[in-house]
Structure formats: C-alpha cells, structure tokens
Design a protein around this motif. Sequence first.
Motif, PDB file in Angstrom:
ATOM      1  N   LEU A  92      41.338 -51.606 -33.143  1.00  0.00           N
ATOM      2  CA  LEU A  92      42.722 -51.111 -33.140  1.00  0.00           C
ATOM      3  C   LEU A  92      42.801 -49.613 -32.853  1.00  0.00           C
ATOM      4  O   LEU A  92      43.748 -49.154 -32.216  1.00  0.00           O
ATOM      5  N   VAL A  95      42.495 -48.791 -28.920  1.00  0.00           N
ATOM      6  CA  VAL A  95      43.519 -49.320 -28.004  1.00  0.00           C
ATOM      7  C   VAL A  95      44.408 -48.170 -27.516  1.00  0.00           C
ATOM      8  O   VAL A  95      44.925 -47.387 -28.313  1.00  0.00           O
ATOM      9  N   ASP A  97      47.836 -46.764 -25.268  1.00  0.00           N
ATOM     10  CA  ASP A  97      49.235 -47.199 -25.154  1.00  0.00           C
ATOM     11  C   ASP A  97      49.419 -48.204 -24.023  1.00  0.00           C
ATOM     12  O   ASP A  97      50.166 -49.174 -24.166  1.00  0.00           O
ATOM     13  N   GLN A  99      47.159 -50.327 -22.858  1.00  0.00           N
ATOM     14  CA  GLN A  99      46.576 -51.594 -23.295  1.00  0.00           C
ATOM     15  C   GLN A  99      47.491 -52.282 -24.312  1.00  0.00           C
ATOM     16  O   GLN A  99      47.631 -53.500 -24.302  1.00  0.00           O
ATOM     17  N   ARG A 100      48.104 -51.498 -25.163  1.00  0.00           N
ATOM     18  CA  ARG A 100      49.008 -52.055 -26.169  1.00  0.00           C
ATOM     19  C   ARG A 100      50.186 -52.751 -25.489  1.00  0.00           C
ATOM     20  O   ARG A 100      50.596 -53.832 -25.874  1.00  0.00           O
ATOM     21  N   GLU A 101      50.755 -52.113 -24.454  1.00  0.00           N
ATOM     22  CA  GLU A 101      51.889 -52.708 -23.719  1.00  0.00           C
ATOM     23  C   GLU A 101      51.468 -53.960 -22.969  1.00  0.00           C
ATOM     24  O   GLU A 101      52.201 -54.947 -22.938  1.00  0.00           O
ATOM     25  N   THR A 104      50.263 -56.986 -25.868  1.00  0.00           N
ATOM     26  CA  THR A 104      50.990 -56.895 -27.130  1.00  0.00           C
ATOM     27  C   THR A 104      50.614 -58.017 -28.102  1.00  0.00           C
ATOM     28  O   THR A 104      50.350 -57.777 -29.278  1.00  0.00           O
ATOM     29  N   ILE A 107      46.971 -57.547 -29.467  1.00  0.00           N
ATOM     30  CA  ILE A 107      46.892 -56.433 -30.420  1.00  0.00           C
ATOM     31  C   ILE A 107      47.579 -56.813 -31.730  1.00  0.00           C
ATOM     32  O   ILE A 107      47.064 -56.533 -32.821  1.00  0.00           O
ATOM     33  N   GLU A 108      48.710 -57.482 -31.632  1.00  0.00           N
ATOM     34  CA  GLU A 108      49.428 -57.940 -32.822  1.00  0.00           C
ATOM     35  C   GLU A 108      48.568 -58.918 -33.620  1.00  0.00           C
ATOM     36  O   GLU A 108      48.540 -58.881 -34.858  1.00  0.00           O
ATOM     37  N   GLU A 111      45.961 -56.951 -35.505  1.00  0.00           N
ATOM     38  CA  GLU A 111      46.587 -56.274 -36.643  1.00  0.00           C
ATOM     39  C   GLU A 111      46.864 -57.247 -37.789  1.00  0.00           C
ATOM     40  O   GLU A 111      46.615 -56.950 -38.957  1.00  0.00           O
TER      41      GLU A 111
END
Length: 186
Positions: A92, A95, A97, A99-101, A104, A107-108, A111
């Motif tokens: 986490l 990662v 921004d 890659q996060r987009e 999603t 990554i969620e 988390e």
Amino acid sequence: MAGATGTDETDKPETEESDEPAATDREAELEADIEALKSERDEMRDRWMRALADAENSRKRADRDRKEAENYGGSKLARDLLPVYDNLSRALHTVTDEQREANTALIEGIELTLRELVNVYSKHGITPIEPKVGDRFDPQYHEAMFEAPVPDTNAGDIIQVSAVGFMLHDRLLRPAHVGVSSSPAS
C-alpha cells in the motif's frame, strides 16, 4: 465353716491386690492405645491437610496455565503472520496515484485485507507498536536497525521506522524496527 469363711476373706484381699496391678496395666495399655490413635489421627489430619493444599495449588496452577495458554498460545501463529502484515503495508505504501486510479478495486481489496488482519489481531489481544519519527528510542519496544548522525536531532531519537512492532497482551511479540540518530542536536 469358719475355715471356709477365713479362706474366703484371705482370698479376697489377695485377689483385690492382684486385680489392681492388672487394672493399672490395662489402663496404661488403654492410655497407650489412645495416645497411639491420637498420634495416628494427627498424622492423618496433617496428611489430609497437605493433600488438600496440594490439590488447591494444582488447581490454581492449572488455572494459571490455562489462562496463559489462552492468552499466549497463539503467539507462534501470530508471529508467523507478521510478515503478511508487513507485505500488505509495503504494498500500500508503494502504490502511486496513477496506480491507485487504474487499479482502484485491487488497492481497495488490499486495504480491506490489511484492515481485517488488524481487526483479527485486535480481537486476540495483539496491538501494534507504531513509533513516529522524532519519538525517543525505547529498547523495551524498539529494535535499532541502524544508527546514523542526522542534523537537528538528538542522540536516541527515532529517525526512521522500518517495521511496526506488536504486543500480545502484555508481552512483546516483535519490537518495532527503527533507525536511531547518533548525533546530538546541532
């Protein structure tokens, strides 16, 4: 008849005299038996009290062992799962921004998995030790991985946190891995 009466009278005192020592011997024998029984009773009472105390001590020891096993029995498993926490946390933190987009849902999911692992840890009495940069180094909860001179810090200040530590109830499961300043404030 006088002779018979005289004989009876002389026999009586002799019999009474001979009965008296026999009665005294019998009383002495009974007294000895009573003392022996009292001694045996006292010995049995002492043995019973000791056995009762041993049983109570065994019960208390078993209770203590049960509680300890309940609280600390899973420490090996918990310690083995710490790298899972570390890897999910590192994933986490790396990662970006973009890659996060783009990912999603992935990554969620990571988390949520990390949060669930922390919830399970918490349910079983495992709490994180999360020192911050600038905190004082405490050898009871932290392990110094390196020491470096860093300007504007005091010797013994934490300058980097490499890994979070964990406590299992009141026992250290793993110390927090930290870097420590070796230079006095300039």
